[in-house]
Design a protein around this motif. Structure first.
Motif, PDB file in Angstrom:
ATOM      1  N   PRO A   1       0.799  -1.227   0.000  1.00  0.00           N
ATOM      2  CA  PRO A   1       0.000   0.000   0.000  1.00  0.00           C
ATOM      3  C   PRO A   1       0.837   1.286   0.000  1.00  0.00           C
ATOM      4  O   PRO A   1       0.347   2.345  -0.384  1.00  0.00           O
ATOM      5  CB  PRO A   1      -0.815  -0.112   1.289  1.00  0.00           C
ATOM      6  N   HIS A   2       2.106   1.206   0.382  1.00  0.00           N
ATOM      7  CA  HIS A   2       2.945   2.399   0.466  1.00  0.00           C
ATOM      8  C   HIS A   2       4.131   2.403  -0.509  1.00  0.00           C
ATOM      9  O   HIS A   2       4.890   3.365  -0.542  1.00  0.00           O
ATOM     10  CB  HIS A   2       3.482   2.567   1.890  1.00  0.00           C
ATOM     11  N   ILE A   3       4.316   1.335  -1.269  1.00  0.00           N
ATOM     12  CA  ILE A   3       5.467   1.247  -2.177  1.00  0.00           C
ATOM     13  C   ILE A   3       4.981   0.929  -3.592  1.00  0.00           C
ATOM     14  O   ILE A   3       4.242  -0.040  -3.802  1.00  0.00           O
ATOM     15  CB  ILE A   3       6.473   0.166  -1.718  1.00  0.00           C
ATOM     16  N   GLU A   4       5.423   1.760  -4.541  1.00  0.00           N
ATOM     17  CA  GLU A   4       5.109   1.563  -5.959  1.00  0.00           C
ATOM     18  C   GLU A   4       6.408   1.487  -6.755  1.00  0.00           C
ATOM     19  O   GLU A   4       7.395   2.131  -6.408  1.00  0.00           O
ATOM     20  CB  GLU A   4       4.274   2.724  -6.490  1.00  0.00           C
ATOM     21  N   ALA A   5       6.399   0.715  -7.817  1.00  0.00           N
ATOM     22  CA  ALA A   5       7.556   0.604  -8.702  1.00  0.00           C
ATOM     23  C   ALA A   5       7.113   0.934 -10.124  1.00  0.00           C
ATOM     24  O   ALA A   5       5.955   0.751 -10.493  1.00  0.00           O
ATOM     25  CB  ALA A   5       8.143  -0.798  -8.639  1.00  0.00           C
ATOM     26  N   GLN A   6       8.057   1.421 -10.906  1.00  0.00           N
ATOM     27  CA  GLN A   6       7.784   1.781 -12.293  1.00  0.00           C
ATOM     28  C   GLN A   6       8.988   1.422 -13.138  1.00  0.00           C
ATOM     29  O   GLN A   6      10.129   1.633 -12.730  1.00  0.00           O
ATOM     30  CB  GLN A   6       7.503   3.281 -12.382  1.00  0.00           C
ATOM     31  N   ILE A   7       8.736   0.874 -14.321  1.00  0.00           N
ATOM     32  CA  ILE A   7       9.794   0.574 -15.284  1.00  0.00           C
ATOM     33  C   ILE A   7       9.432   1.270 -16.593  1.00  0.00           C
ATOM     34  O   ILE A   7       8.315   1.108 -17.093  1.00  0.00           O
ATOM     35  CB  ILE A   7       9.943  -0.940 -15.513  1.00  0.00           C
ATOM     36  N   ASN A   8      10.357   2.054 -17.129  1.00  0.00           N
ATOM     37  CA  ASN A   8      10.172   2.733 -18.410  1.00  0.00           C
ATOM     38  C   ASN A   8      11.227   2.229 -19.389  1.00  0.00           C
ATOM     39  O   ASN A   8      12.393   2.116 -19.026  1.00  0.00           O
ATOM     40  CB  ASN A   8      10.339   4.247 -18.264  1.00  0.00           C
TER      41      ASN A   8
ATOM     42  N   MET B   1      21.828  15.720 -33.918  1.00  0.00           N
ATOM     43  CA  MET B   1      21.875  14.835 -32.755  1.00  0.00           C
ATOM     44  C   MET B   1      21.183  13.502 -33.056  1.00  0.00           C
ATOM     45  O   MET B   1      19.989  13.487 -33.360  1.00  0.00           O
ATOM     46  CB  MET B   1      21.165  15.487 -31.566  1.00  0.00           C
ATOM     47  N   PRO B   2      21.903  12.383 -32.962  1.00  0.00           N
ATOM     48  CA  PRO B   2      21.244  11.086 -33.134  1.00  0.00           C
ATOM     49  C   PRO B   2      20.403  10.760 -31.904  1.00  0.00           C
ATOM     50  O   PRO B   2      20.685  11.220 -30.795  1.00  0.00           O
ATOM     51  CB  PRO B   2      22.413  10.109 -33.276  1.00  0.00           C
ATOM     52  N   GLY B   3      19.366   9.976 -32.096  1.00  0.00           N
ATOM     53  CA  GLY B   3      18.522   9.557 -30.974  1.00  0.00           C
ATOM     54  C   GLY B   3      19.214   8.503 -30.134  1.00  0.00           C
ATOM     55  O   GLY B   3      20.110   7.793 -30.593  1.00  0.00           O
ATOM     56  N   ALA B   4      18.785   8.392 -28.891  1.00  0.00           N
ATOM     57  CA  ALA B   4      19.379   7.422 -27.959  1.00  0.00           C
ATOM     58  C   ALA B   4      18.953   5.998 -28.326  1.00  0.00           C
ATOM     59  O   ALA B   4      17.851   5.787 -28.828  1.00  0.00           O
ATOM     60  CB  ALA B   4      18.946   7.746 -26.540  1.00  0.00           C
ATOM     61  N   PRO B   5      19.811   5.015 -28.064  1.00  0.00           N
ATOM     62  CA  PRO B   5      19.413   3.621 -28.273  1.00  0.00           C
ATOM     63  C   PRO B   5      18.403   3.208 -27.196  1.00  0.00           C
ATOM     64  O   PRO B   5      17.996   4.024 -26.366  1.00  0.00           O
ATOM     65  CB  PRO B   5      20.734   2.863 -28.130  1.00  0.00           C
ATOM     66  N   THR B   6      18.036   1.958 -27.178  1.00  0.00           N
ATOM     67  CA  THR B   6      17.092   1.471 -26.165  1.00  0.00           C
ATOM     68  C   THR B   6      17.622   1.800 -24.775  1.00  0.00           C
ATOM     69  O   THR B   6      18.777   1.519 -24.447  1.00  0.00           O
ATOM     70  CB  THR B   6      16.894  -0.050 -26.306  1.00  0.00           C
ATOM     71  N   THR B   7      16.761   2.430 -23.978  1.00  0.00           N
ATOM     72  CA  THR B   7      17.132   2.872 -22.638  1.00  0.00           C
ATOM     73  C   THR B   7      16.067   2.417 -21.649  1.00  0.00           C
ATOM     74  O   THR B   7      14.879   2.579 -21.911  1.00  0.00           O
ATOM     75  CB  THR B   7      17.246   4.409 -22.597  1.00  0.00           C
ATOM     76  N   ALA B   8      16.489   1.845 -20.525  1.00  0.00           N
ATOM     77  CA  ALA B   8      15.550   1.412 -19.485  1.00  0.00           C
ATOM     78  C   ALA B   8      15.827   2.183 -18.204  1.00  0.00           C
ATOM     79  O   ALA B   8      16.967   2.522 -17.899  1.00  0.00           O
ATOM     80  CB  ALA B   8      15.686  -0.083 -19.232  1.00  0.00           C
ATOM     81  N   ARG B   9      14.737   2.473 -17.480  1.00  0.00           N
ATOM     82  CA  ARG B   9      14.853   3.208 -16.224  1.00  0.00           C
ATOM     83  C   ARG B   9      13.858   2.603 -15.239  1.00  0.00           C
ATOM     84  O   ARG B   9      12.718   2.317 -15.596  1.00  0.00           O
ATOM     85  CB  ARG B   9      14.538   4.679 -16.482  1.00  0.00           C
ATOM     86  N   ALA B  10      14.280   2.388 -14.003  1.00  0.00           N
ATOM     87  CA  ALA B  10      13.414   1.845 -12.957  1.00  0.00           C
ATOM     88  C   ALA B  10      13.324   2.849 -11.816  1.00  0.00           C
ATOM     89  O   ALA B  10      14.316   3.507 -11.483  1.00  0.00           O
ATOM     90  CB  ALA B  10      13.959   0.521 -12.442  1.00  0.00           C
ATOM     91  N   THR B  11      12.132   2.966 -11.242  1.00  0.00           N
ATOM     92  CA  THR B  11      11.890   3.892 -10.138  1.00  0.00           C
ATOM     93  C   THR B  11      11.090   3.184  -9.061  1.00  0.00           C
ATOM     94  O   THR B  11      10.177   2.425  -9.368  1.00  0.00           O
ATOM     95  CB  THR B  11      11.086   5.116 -10.637  1.00  0.00           C
ATOM     96  N   VAL B  12      11.435   3.442  -7.808  1.00  0.00           N
ATOM     97  CA  VAL B  12      10.666   2.959  -6.666  1.00  0.00           C
ATOM     98  C   VAL B  12      10.235   4.169  -5.856  1.00  0.00           C
ATOM     99  O   VAL B  12      11.060   5.034  -5.547  1.00  0.00           O
ATOM    100  CB  VAL B  12      11.487   1.979  -5.794  1.00  0.00           C
ATOM    101  N   ARG B  13       8.931   4.263  -5.534  1.00  0.00           N
ATOM    102  CA  ARG B  13       8.394   5.377  -4.756  1.00  0.00           C
ATOM    103  C   ARG B  13       7.796   4.856  -3.459  1.00  0.00           C
ATOM    104  O   ARG B  13       7.125   3.822  -3.450  1.00  0.00           O
ATOM    105  CB  ARG B  13       7.297   6.089  -5.550  1.00  0.00           C
ATOM    106  N   MET B  14       8.035   5.621  -2.397  1.00  0.00           N
ATOM    107  CA  MET B  14       7.439   5.308  -1.085  1.00  0.00           C
ATOM    108  C   MET B  14       6.598   6.479  -0.640  1.00  0.00           C
ATOM    109  O   MET B  14       6.979   7.632  -0.834  1.00  0.00           O
ATOM    110  CB  MET B  14       8.525   5.036  -0.041  1.00  0.00           C
ATOM    111  N   SER B  15       5.453   6.203  -0.068  1.00  0.00           N
ATOM    112  CA  SER B  15       4.619   7.256   0.510  1.00  0.00           C
ATOM    113  C   SER B  15       4.445   6.968   2.003  1.00  0.00           C
ATOM    114  O   SER B  15       4.458   5.824   2.436  1.00  0.00           O
ATOM    115  CB  SER B  15       3.266   7.315  -0.190  1.00  0.00           C
ATOM    116  N   PHE B  16       4.287   8.043   2.758  1.00  0.00           N
ATOM    117  CA  PHE B  16       4.144   7.915   4.214  1.00  0.00           C
ATOM    118  C   PHE B  16       2.786   8.357   4.651  1.00  0.00           C
ATOM    119  O   PHE B  16       2.161   9.188   4.074  1.00  0.00           O
ATOM    120  CB  PHE B  16       5.200   8.765   4.931  1.00  0.00           C
TER     121      PHE B  16
END
Length: 60
Positions: A18-25, A45-60
């Motif tokens: 309930p307080h932790i969310e994750a995201q993958i882009n 400017m050439p475009g970037a190749p495949t790029t992945a990013r992960a995020t974890v969010r916590m709420s209080f």
């Protein structure tokens, strides 16, 4: 004038608790070759190749 391009991006969201969310882009999922911008004839400017990013969010 730069050629047109299509770039495929994806995102997935998960609620782990309930307080932790994750995201993958993932940007440029199909690894397309493209030019993202041009400032003049010598600065293209050439475009970037495949790029992945992960995020974890916590709420209080």
């Amino acid at each position: 004038v730069l050629p047109a391009f299509t770039r495929v991006d994806a995102a997935a969201f998960f609620k782990l608790t309930p307080h932790i969310e994750a995201q993958i882009n993932v940007e440029n999922l199909l690894d397309s070759n493209y030019f993202s911008s041009a400032y003049n004839d010598n600065n293209i400017m050439p475009g970037a190749p495949t790029t992945a990013r992960a995020t974890v969010r916590m709420s209080f």
